[in-house]
Design a protein around this motif. Sequence first.
Motif, short mmCIF file in Angstrom:
data_model
loop_
_atom_site.label_atom_id
_atom_site.label_comp_id
_atom_site.label_asym_id
_atom_site.label_seq_id
_atom_site.Cartn_x
_atom_site.Cartn_y
_atom_site.Cartn_z
N VAL A 135 0.85 -1.20 0.00
CA VAL A 135 0.00 0.00 0.00
C VAL A 135 0.88 1.25 0.00
O VAL A 135 0.63 2.21 -0.73
CB VAL A 135 -0.96 0.00 1.22
CG1 VAL A 135 -1.68 1.35 1.34
CG2 VAL A 135 -1.98 -1.12 1.09
N ARG A 136 1.93 1.20 0.81
CA ARG A 136 2.86 2.34 0.88
C ARG A 136 3.56 2.56 -0.45
O ARG A 136 3.73 3.68 -0.92
CB ARG A 136 3.88 2.07 1.99
CG ARG A 136 4.74 3.29 2.30
CD ARG A 136 5.70 2.96 3.43
NE ARG A 136 6.35 4.14 3.94
CZ ARG A 136 7.22 4.12 4.93
NH1 ARG A 136 7.53 2.97 5.52
NH2 ARG A 136 7.78 5.22 5.35
N LYS A 137 3.95 1.44 -1.09
CA LYS A 137 4.62 1.51 -2.39
C LYS A 137 3.71 2.16 -3.44
O LYS A 137 4.15 2.90 -4.30
CB LYS A 137 5.00 0.09 -2.84
CG LYS A 137 6.20 0.04 -3.78
CD LYS A 137 6.43 -1.37 -4.30
CE LYS A 137 6.87 -2.33 -3.19
NZ LYS A 137 7.05 -3.71 -3.72
N LEU A 138 2.43 1.86 -3.34
CA LEU A 138 1.45 2.43 -4.26
C LEU A 138 1.16 3.90 -3.94
O LEU A 138 0.43 4.57 -4.67
CB LEU A 138 0.14 1.63 -4.19
CG LEU A 138 0.19 0.20 -4.73
CD1 LEU A 138 -1.05 -0.56 -4.33
CD2 LEU A 138 0.36 0.20 -6.24
N GLY A 139 1.71 4.37 -2.82
CA GLY A 139 1.42 5.75 -2.40
C GLY A 139 0.06 5.85 -1.75
O GLY A 139 -0.53 6.92 -1.67
N GLY A 140 -0.47 4.71 -1.28
CA GLY A 140 -1.83 4.67 -0.77
C GLY A 140 -1.99 5.04 0.68
O GLY A 140 -3.11 5.05 1.20
N ILE A 141 -0.89 5.34 1.35
CA ILE A 141 -1.00 5.73 2.76
C ILE A 141 0.22 6.58 3.10
O ILE A 141 1.31 6.38 2.57
CB ILE A 141 -1.10 4.47 3.66
CG1 ILE A 141 -1.74 4.81 5.00
CG2 ILE A 141 0.22 3.78 3.84
CD1 ILE A 141 -2.35 3.60 5.69
N VAL A 145 0.91 8.16 8.86
CA VAL A 145 0.00 7.09 9.31
C VAL A 145 0.78 5.80 9.59
O VAL A 145 0.49 5.09 10.55
CB VAL A 145 -1.11 6.84 8.27
CG1 VAL A 145 -1.93 5.59 8.62
CG2 VAL A 145 -2.04 8.04 8.17
N MET A 146 1.79 5.54 8.76
CA MET A 146 2.58 4.31 8.91
C MET A 146 3.27 4.22 10.28
O MET A 146 3.61 3.14 10.75
CB MET A 146 3.65 4.21 7.82
CG MET A 146 3.12 3.94 6.42
SD MET A 146 2.35 2.32 6.20
CE MET A 146 3.77 1.23 6.31
N GLN A 147 3.45 5.35 10.94
CA GLN A 147 4.16 5.36 12.22
C GLN A 147 3.27 4.97 13.40
O GLN A 147 3.77 4.73 14.50
CB GLN A 147 4.74 6.76 12.48
CG GLN A 147 5.85 7.15 11.51
CD GLN A 147 6.20 8.62 11.62
OE1 GLN A 147 5.93 9.25 12.64
NE2 GLN A 147 6.80 9.17 10.57
N TYR A 148 1.96 4.94 13.19
CA TYR A 148 1.05 4.71 14.32
C TYR A 148 0.28 3.40 14.14
O TYR A 148 -0.57 3.27 13.27
CB TYR A 148 0.06 5.87 14.44
CG TYR A 148 0.74 7.17 14.78
CD1 TYR A 148 1.11 7.47 16.10
CD2 TYR A 148 1.04 8.10 13.79
CE1 TYR A 148 1.75 8.66 16.41
CE2 TYR A 148 1.68 9.30 14.09
CZ TYR A 148 2.04 9.56 15.40
OH TYR A 148 2.67 10.74 15.70
N GLU A 149 0.60 2.44 14.99
CA GLU A 149 -0.01 1.10 14.91
C GLU A 149 -1.53 1.15 15.01
O GLU A 149 -2.24 0.44 14.29
CB GLU A 149 0.56 0.23 16.04
CG GLU A 149 0.33 -1.27 15.84
CD GLU A 149 1.10 -1.86 14.65
OE1 GLU A 149 0.60 -2.80 14.05
OE2 GLU A 149 2.21 -1.34 14.34
N GLU A 150 -2.04 2.02 15.89
CA GLU A 150 -3.51 2.08 16.07
C GLU A 150 -4.20 2.62 14.82
O GLU A 150 -5.33 2.21 14.50
CB GLU A 150 -3.90 2.88 17.32
CG GLU A 150 -3.52 4.35 17.32
CD GLU A 150 -2.13 4.58 17.92
OE1 GLU A 150 -1.91 5.69 18.43
OE2 GLU A 150 -1.28 3.67 17.88
N LEU A 151 -3.53 3.53 14.11
CA LEU A 151 -4.11 4.03 12.85
C LEU A 151 -4.10 2.95 11.78
O LEU A 151 -5.06 2.80 11.02
CB LEU A 151 -3.34 5.26 12.35
CG LEU A 151 -3.67 6.59 13.02
CD1 LEU A 151 -2.78 7.69 12.47
CD2 LEU A 151 -5.13 6.97 12.83
N LEU A 152 -3.02 2.17 11.74
CA LEU A 152 -2.94 1.06 10.78
C LEU A 152 -4.05 0.04 11.08
O LEU A 152 -4.69 -0.48 10.16
CB LEU A 152 -1.58 0.38 10.83
CG LEU A 152 -0.38 1.23 10.37
CD1 LEU A 152 0.89 0.38 10.38
CD2 LEU A 152 -0.60 1.80 8.97
#
Length: 240
Positions: A135-141, A145-152
């Motif tokens: 998802v990150r590679k696709l630029g989708g997030i 956001v990637m830094q916060y487990e609860e958001l993921l």
Amino acid sequence: MNNERSSKPQIFLLHYAGGDRNSFRPLIEELQSQFQIETPELPGRGDRMSEPPLKDKQEAIADVLKQIKRTRKKDVPYLIYGHSMGAILGFEICHAMEKENDAPVYFVATGYPGPGIKDTPPIADLPKTEFFAEVRKLGGISDEVMQYEELLDFFEPLLRGDFGLLENKNNQTPNIKIQTSIYAVMGKSEKYALNIRNWANYTEATCECQIVNGNHFFINQNFNYLSQVIRNLMNAAMAK
């Protein structure tokens, strides 16, 4: 006030995977003085959080169409704008609205090069770490956001649902062309940005394509630009 609102041209904003009706808040703020803004929202998010997410693209198209028809004011022109998943759904929604003799004056598609180009392996069922890496590679997030487990944890089911909806084996690319003019924009670092002219194969009308700086979520830094594009297209269409 109601009369003024209903006489404004309409803009329908179709959200991306993992998004909701608030995903375009800055764009809404830019456009709402001149247009009546409609924000169809798929189940499983926002105001429809309690509804089960859809699992098939045709279900999603039917759901959004129902919302558009419910709020559509037939006596004013309208434009459909979709980003990424919103552009994928929006293309077929334009076609369906044309069959109802109520075509939009323009279809604005961002973050998607049109049908038949993307060749991305399915990711919806990958383990969590691999899923978010893709998802990150696709630029989708965002990196934030990637830094916060609860958001993921919050976004994971929604993103998996939306990617699953698009990756469903029943989702054949339709062999159709729309009669509506297309304006397409992609970010320069998006994988398929150089394929953006592909959109010209899918309309019988005019097709204008732009590439701007940024990745898949270039829109977040370009809401002023997008609002100006939409305003210009609508004003030109209404002047005819």
